[in-house]
Design an enzyme around this catalytic site. Structure first.
Site, short mmCIF file in Angstrom:
data_model
loop_
_atom_site.label_atom_id
_atom_site.label_comp_id
_atom_site.label_asym_id
_atom_site.label_seq_id
_atom_site.Cartn_x
_atom_site.Cartn_y
_atom_site.Cartn_z
N GLY A 9 0.83 -1.20 0.00
CA GLY A 9 0.00 0.00 0.00
C GLY A 9 0.86 1.24 0.00
CG MET A 11 2.50 3.89 5.29
SD MET A 11 3.65 5.24 5.68
CE MET A 11 4.34 4.64 7.21
N GLY A 12 3.90 0.57 2.55
CA GLY A 12 4.73 -0.56 2.16
C GLY A 12 5.34 -0.39 0.79
N GLY A 124 4.40 8.87 6.64
CA GLY A 124 3.33 9.02 5.68
C GLY A 124 3.81 8.95 4.24
CE LYS A 174 3.61 5.53 13.54
NZ LYS A 174 2.17 5.43 13.30
CG HIS A 177 4.54 9.26 16.70
ND1 HIS A 177 3.61 9.17 15.68
CD2 HIS A 177 5.53 10.05 16.22
CE1 HIS A 177 4.01 9.87 14.63
NE2 HIS A 177 5.18 10.42 14.94
CD GLU A 181 -0.21 11.88 13.39
OE1 GLU A 181 -1.25 11.43 12.87
OE2 GLU A 181 0.91 11.36 13.23
#
Length: 302
Positions: A9, A11-12, A124, A174, A177, A181
């Site tokens: 996707g 990210m990957g 991102g 994460k 994090h 955010e």
């Protein structure tokens, strides 16, 4: 070649592209093989049709990085992969999984002498160009094996990646994090809303955003992004006031309850996302009817 990515996707796929830019050839696999083939043509990576093909294409000990949705999809992938792997292989869950699931998955892998690591990945769609911020948990041995790939994926070999501790710690960091955010985004959105609706001043929001990017204590990447889109459109009339939540904000709020640590800003930011999704509509209708009941105040009809 020892490294493979499953799940191509946003990210990957971009992580695979960045590794290609750093001259690291890997095996890649996606649910849709046409996506895999297209990315392989662009990068020179090896396209694999199945988990069996992926495992067979990699030299032992293998590293297989999963970039799949949290929950059932990842569980199914593990169930399919584990019988195909050999002792000493390493599985990395690089998606937004819950940190408490990591210990269970590590135990499943350990039964077959397969290592497990968890990685939280931030950056991102800009990660391909700027590099990713990666926080990962696992053994010291797993960290040593992952180091060359962390150095390639991160903004620089020395910055943007960290072995945070044992299994689960990467996803926990994460999670926090992403909670932070939520709070940062909410505060910026509220501040600009105040300025947009201030009568008499006719404030230039794009100019203010650009001003704050230089020397201000609130300068940030989120402010940079805001400055960019405000130059194009300050009214945002075509944008629906709907903000999804990925799940990590919820997990952060739940962790605060479990640990007894107050996180009011993060929790309220999460509540505001729920409100934007229409989940406050019925409560607002109740308020309107109560106000009408005790004070005779008018009720606005849809």
């Amino acid at each position: 070649m020892e490294f493979g990515i499953v799940g191509l996707g946003r990210m990957g796929g971009n992580m695979a592209r960045r590794l290609a830019q750093k001259n690291k050839k890997i095996a890649i696999m996606n649910r849709s093989f046409n996506v895999t083939e297209a990315l392989a043509r662009d990068t020179g990576h090896m396209a694999c049709k199945s988990y069996a093909d992926l495992v067979a294409s990699l030299e032992k000990p293998r590293i297989i990085w999963l970039m799949l949705p949290a929950g059932e999809v990842t569980e199914t992938a593990l169930s399919t992969l584990l019988p195909l792997l050999s002792p000493g292989d390493l599985i990395v869950d690089g998606a937004n999984a819950h940190y408490q699931d990591d210990a269970l998955r590590a135990a499943r892998c350990a039964e077959q002498s397969v290592e497990f690591a968890d990685a939280g990945v931030s950056g991102g769609v800009w990660g391909l160009e700027n590099g990713y911020c990666i926080m990962f948990g696992g053994s010291n041995a797993a960290a040593a094996r992952l180091k060359p790939y962390m150095e390639a994926l991160a903004p620089t070999p020395m910055t943007g990646w960290l072995h945070t501790g044992p299994v689960g710690s990467g996803h926990y960091v994460k999670m926090v994090h992403n909670g932070i955010e939520y709070g940062m985004m909410q505060s910026l959105a509220e501040g600009f809303a105040l300025m947009k609706d201030k009568p008499g001043f006719d404030l230039d929001l794009a100019a203010i955003a650009e001003l704050w990017r230089h020397g201000s204590v609130v300068r940030s990447w989120l402010l940079d992004l805001s400055a960019d889109f405000l130059v194009e459109d300050q009214a945002l009339d075509d944008i629906a006031p709907f903000v999804a939540d990925s799940g990590e904000g919820r997990w952060t709020a739940l962790a605060s309850l479990e640990q007894g640590i107050p996180v009011p800003v993060i929790t309220l930011a999460l509540m505001m996302r729920f409100a934007s999704q229409g989940k406050n509509d019925y409560a607002a209708k109740m308020l309107a009817k109560m106000r009408h009941g005790f004070g005779g105040h008018a009720v606005k009809k849809d």
